[in-house]
Design a protein around this motif. Structure first.
Motif, PDB file in Angstrom:
ATOM      1  N   LEU A  81       0.820  -1.216   0.000  1.00  0.00           N
ATOM      2  CA  LEU A  81       0.000   0.000   0.000  1.00  0.00           C
ATOM      3  C   LEU A  81       0.855   1.268   0.000  1.00  0.00           C
ATOM      4  O   LEU A  81       0.322   2.369   0.012  1.00  0.00           O
ATOM      5  CB  LEU A  81      -0.919   0.016   1.236  1.00  0.00           C
ATOM      6  CG  LEU A  81      -1.905  -1.150   1.350  1.00  0.00           C
ATOM      7  CD1 LEU A  81      -2.719  -1.015   2.637  1.00  0.00           C
ATOM      8  CD2 LEU A  81      -2.844  -1.204   0.151  1.00  0.00           C
ATOM      9  N   SER A  82       2.173   1.115   0.002  1.00  0.00           N
ATOM     10  CA  SER A  82       3.045   2.282   0.148  1.00  0.00           C
ATOM     11  C   SER A  82       3.801   2.637  -1.116  1.00  0.00           C
ATOM     12  O   SER A  82       4.387   3.703  -1.211  1.00  0.00           O
ATOM     13  CB  SER A  82       4.088   2.009   1.237  1.00  0.00           C
ATOM     14  OG  SER A  82       4.836   0.843   0.913  1.00  0.00           O
ATOM     15  N   SER A  83       3.821   1.743  -2.091  1.00  0.00           N
ATOM     16  CA  SER A  83       4.702   1.963  -3.236  1.00  0.00           C
ATOM     17  C   SER A  83       4.095   2.935  -4.224  1.00  0.00           C
ATOM     18  O   SER A  83       2.875   3.032  -4.353  1.00  0.00           O
ATOM     19  CB  SER A  83       4.987   0.631  -3.942  1.00  0.00           C
ATOM     20  OG  SER A  83       5.933   0.823  -4.976  1.00  0.00           O
ATOM     21  N   MET A  84       4.949   3.663  -4.930  1.00  0.00           N
ATOM     22  CA  MET A  84       4.501   4.465  -6.057  1.00  0.00           C
ATOM     23  C   MET A  84       4.753   3.730  -7.376  1.00  0.00           C
ATOM     24  O   MET A  84       4.531   4.265  -8.455  1.00  0.00           O
ATOM     25  CB  MET A  84       5.169   5.823  -6.038  1.00  0.00           C
ATOM     26  CG  MET A  84       4.561   6.693  -4.935  1.00  0.00           C
ATOM     27  SD  MET A  84       5.149   8.385  -4.963  1.00  0.00           S
ATOM     28  CE  MET A  84       3.712   9.264  -4.307  1.00  0.00           C
ATOM     29  N   CYS A  85       5.245   2.492  -7.279  1.00  0.00           N
ATOM     30  CA  CYS A  85       5.292   1.612  -8.449  1.00  0.00           C
ATOM     31  C   CYS A  85       4.137   0.634  -8.348  1.00  0.00           C
ATOM     32  O   CYS A  85       3.448   0.566  -7.337  1.00  0.00           O
ATOM     33  CB  CYS A  85       6.625   0.879  -8.525  1.00  0.00           C
ATOM     34  SG  CYS A  85       8.018   1.988  -8.836  1.00  0.00           S
ATOM     35  N   THR A  86       3.921  -0.112  -9.401  1.00  0.00           N
ATOM     36  CA  THR A  86       2.752  -0.985  -9.433  1.00  0.00           C
ATOM     37  C   THR A  86       2.990  -2.159 -10.370  1.00  0.00           C
ATOM     38  O   THR A  86       4.042  -2.238 -11.009  1.00  0.00           O
ATOM     39  CB  THR A  86       1.501  -0.173  -9.863  1.00  0.00           C
ATOM     40  OG1 THR A  86       0.321  -0.938  -9.627  1.00  0.00           O
ATOM     41  CG2 THR A  86       1.563   0.235 -11.328  1.00  0.00           C
ATOM     42  N   THR A  87       2.038  -3.068 -10.433  1.00  0.00           N
ATOM     43  CA  THR A  87       2.161  -4.163 -11.400  1.00  0.00           C
ATOM     44  C   THR A  87       2.020  -3.591 -12.802  1.00  0.00           C
ATOM     45  O   THR A  87       1.112  -2.819 -13.072  1.00  0.00           O
ATOM     46  CB  THR A  87       1.053  -5.203 -11.163  1.00  0.00           C
ATOM     47  OG1 THR A  87      -0.190  -4.510 -11.020  1.00  0.00           O
ATOM     48  CG2 THR A  87       1.322  -5.996  -9.908  1.00  0.00           C
ATOM     49  N   PRO A  88       2.933  -3.954 -13.704  1.00  0.00           N
ATOM     50  CA  PRO A  88       2.822  -3.409 -15.062  1.00  0.00           C
ATOM     51  C   PRO A  88       1.546  -3.925 -15.753  1.00  0.00           C
ATOM     52  O   PRO A  88       1.092  -5.031 -15.479  1.00  0.00           O
ATOM     53  CB  PRO A  88       4.061  -3.963 -15.781  1.00  0.00           C
ATOM     54  CG  PRO A  88       4.921  -4.587 -14.735  1.00  0.00           C
ATOM     55  CD  PRO A  88       4.065  -4.872 -13.556  1.00  0.00           C
ATOM     56  N   HIS A  89       1.009  -3.096 -16.625  1.00  0.00           N
ATOM     57  CA  HIS A  89      -0.081  -3.551 -17.494  1.00  0.00           C
ATOM     58  C   HIS A  89       0.396  -4.771 -18.294  1.00  0.00           C
ATOM     59  O   HIS A  89       1.573  -4.829 -18.671  1.00  0.00           O
ATOM     60  CB  HIS A  89      -0.463  -2.402 -18.429  1.00  0.00           C
ATOM     61  CG  HIS A  89      -1.667  -2.694 -19.267  1.00  0.00           C
ATOM     62  ND1 HIS A  89      -1.608  -3.435 -20.429  1.00  0.00           N
ATOM     63  CD2 HIS A  89      -2.968  -2.364 -19.094  1.00  0.00           C
ATOM     64  CE1 HIS A  89      -2.824  -3.532 -20.952  1.00  0.00           C
ATOM     65  NE2 HIS A  89      -3.668  -2.889 -20.147  1.00  0.00           N
ATOM     66  N   PRO A  90      -0.488  -5.735 -18.576  1.00  0.00           N
ATOM     67  CA  PRO A  90      -0.038  -6.935 -19.329  1.00  0.00           C
ATOM     68  C   PRO A  90       0.684  -6.599 -20.635  1.00  0.00           C
ATOM     69  O   PRO A  90       1.682  -7.246 -20.974  1.00  0.00           O
ATOM     70  CB  PRO A  90      -1.346  -7.691 -19.580  1.00  0.00           C
ATOM     71  CG  PRO A  90      -2.245  -7.292 -18.447  1.00  0.00           C
ATOM     72  CD  PRO A  90      -1.887  -5.872 -18.109  1.00  0.00           C
TER      73      PRO A  90
END
Lengths: 357, 357
Positions: free
Chosen positions: B12-21
């Motif tokens: 809940l803290s990251s400013m990165c995320t799972t990439p779009h497929p």
């Protein structure tokens, strides 16, 4: 994607290569991680510690400190930055062989440090007398190259280290490209062979990891402290890297490549690459071209500019040294078949004069 | 690999995320490329030009110049570096809101530039009078943040730009995190809305590209020239980036994500993220906690330290602002179900006092 992915079939100039299959797989698994935020992305933070342990084994570093950088440029900048920050002089300078990578120019400009470049001898290794003459009390770092970008040569590191000690400067070794082939040579380049403070060694070059996976190592814990800044809002407390967000894929792939290939796999690859380099040197010599005798898997050839341009037009990805020689880097993806095809094109182009159109 | 790949279920803290497929697929295709050597790796060099064109469309930049950096830290460093290099003063300073990312501290240290930080008002936006008081003839750059790391707030960019013009400084906007959500708000943050010289905008944050894919943009061709150094032995002639070897995977994934998601996909994601943020703010308010009213998908909550620690012990990847508030970034991977589970843990921990063991 509309563009075709990279084809390595004609790439002879790069110091990067196709990742080992295990490295590729690991990179794909960790594409969504950010080791710049180690308290959130703990799995990849653990892998980074493992990468440093592996690199320390390869480089003979007893108490490893360091991190996986974006590449040799970042690691060289960081070495200069740490040396500048640890020194007290207001007018710091660094002494670097003129065979050093252009990232030292970048480092000097970025960091406001004077760059003094020492010439090389006719053996393409740094001139020690010149280094001694350039070094003074404001010298914060002396660098040696273990595998130069243009000729694959190794500077006299023991002697350079002594000069650095004499002027109380840090001694940095740039083994960005050489670090994964030097273990299979007689050169003395390791932390346990030469007094070395900082080192650049890139898994994504001869280490067969995926880009970006560079290595910055140091024997001095002070070096990382000199680079650290506070990191509010991250649960980790400080950050010594130059970039913030970093590639987890690179780290995971470095660990996988080193697990798979150290030591036998890298040794076999070195032998294949070196045999290819010697075969290529003979092939050029047979045709009457001068070459710089290779000591690592990199060959420089005195080739006419016109022929160089026509080879590029044929799609060969080749480049030139500052002195204008063709340089060919026998990376793991470069096969004997590829080199034979290249020489066949050299022969065909020489037999067929360029027509003006 | 021995370690498990990253699980985003409690991040809940990251400013990165799972990439779009689509971004992930593109990254995997380009793992073996190095855009730092554009004449060898031409396909990815072409993709980088495409990425800059796409970023220019999103940010209203008529004549785009820039490159895909490793992330916001590199882009912020480069903005300061360009401003320093273009200026004539021997004692350059930069004026940055104290809500600015810690990469400005890093930039100042690396580049030997004085950092002057301006306080924020009770609206968590920079105090314009303080900026005016700090800026002087040696100020080479003034920065504004478009989506602060800790509170998601947007500085008064038009006014900041005018102050920068008054002292003949460059004006930099850090939209590293905000750049892919601001298009769906009423804020004026684009190059065609405010006179802006340089901008940070990271595809690997709200843009859903794979790490590392940051963006450095400028409206001034001089800026890239001021960063360029010569590159002997590469067939390309100069290099303006801070790192040397760079991630082709990041570039390819940025292009793929923007092709797929700009504009409708990003708008829909912004709405989902904002709704989640408001739901979470209500959930905390219902339980009597003070929150900082969110204007972008980021929430800060005044939470007791003990509760914070226990939530981390439950495996939640959460972090704190400098003032100690819990901060939650509603990135694309953060779902309502995840936030409901988080609030259930908040409730359970409050109901169950910690026992000493």
């Amino acid at each position: 994607m509309r563009a075709e992915p990279q084809d390595f079939g004609r790439v002879l100039s790069s110091m990067c290569t196709t990742p080992h299959p295990a490295a590729r797989e690991a990179a794909e698994q960790f594409l969504a991680t950010n080791p710049g935020d180690p308290d959130t992305y703990q799995a990849v933070a653990d892998l980074e510690a493992q990468a440093i342990t592996q690199l320390a084994e390869i480089t003979g570093l007893a108490s490893p400190h360091g991190y996986v950088a974006s590449g040799g440029t970042e690691a060289n900048i960081q070495a200069v930055r740490a040396a500048r920050n640890l020194a007290t002089t207001a007018e710091p300078n660094v002494v670097v062989p003129d065979s050093g990578h252009f990232s030292f120019q970048k480092a000097a400009g970025v960091l406001n440090v004077e760059l003094r470049t020492a010439p090389t001898t006719d053996e393409y290794r740094v001139d020690l007398d010149a280094v001694s003459a350039l070094a003074d009390e404001d010298t914060v770092l002396i660098a040696g190259v273990a595998g130069t970008t243009e000729y694959g040569r190794v500077d006299p590191l023991g002697e350079l280290s002594r000069i650095a000690r004499d002027v109380d400067a840090l001694f940095h070794v740039d083994a960005a490209w050489g670090g994964f082939v030097l273990p299979f040579t007689d050169y003395e380049w390791r932390f346990d062979q030469v007094p070395i403070d900082t080192m650049t060694i890139d898994p994504h070059k001869m280490g067969q990891a995926a880009v970006p996976a560079g290595g910055f190592l140091t024997s001095m814990p002070d070096v990382l402290d000199a680079l650290a800044i506070d990191t509010p809002y991250l649960e980790s407390t400080d950050q010594a890297t130059l970039t913030g967000t970093r590639s987890g894929a690179g780290i995971a792939s470095a660990v996988a490549a080193m697990e798979e290939l150290w030591r036998t796999g890298y040794r076999d690859q070195f032998q294949r690459s070196m045999q290819n380099t010697e075969w290529l040197a003979d092939a050029f010599a047979d045709r009457g071209f001068d070459t710089v005798s290779p000591t690592l898997p990199l060959l420089a050839i005195d080739l006419p500019d016109g022929l160089f341009s026509r080879l590029r037009e044929e799609g060969w990805r080749i480049s030139r040294t500052g002195a204008g020689e063709l340089r060919i880097v026998c990376m793991p993806h470069v096969t004997r078949e590829q080199l034979s095809a290249f020489m066949a094109d050299v022969d065909a182009l020489r037999a067929r004069p360029r027509t003006n159109s």
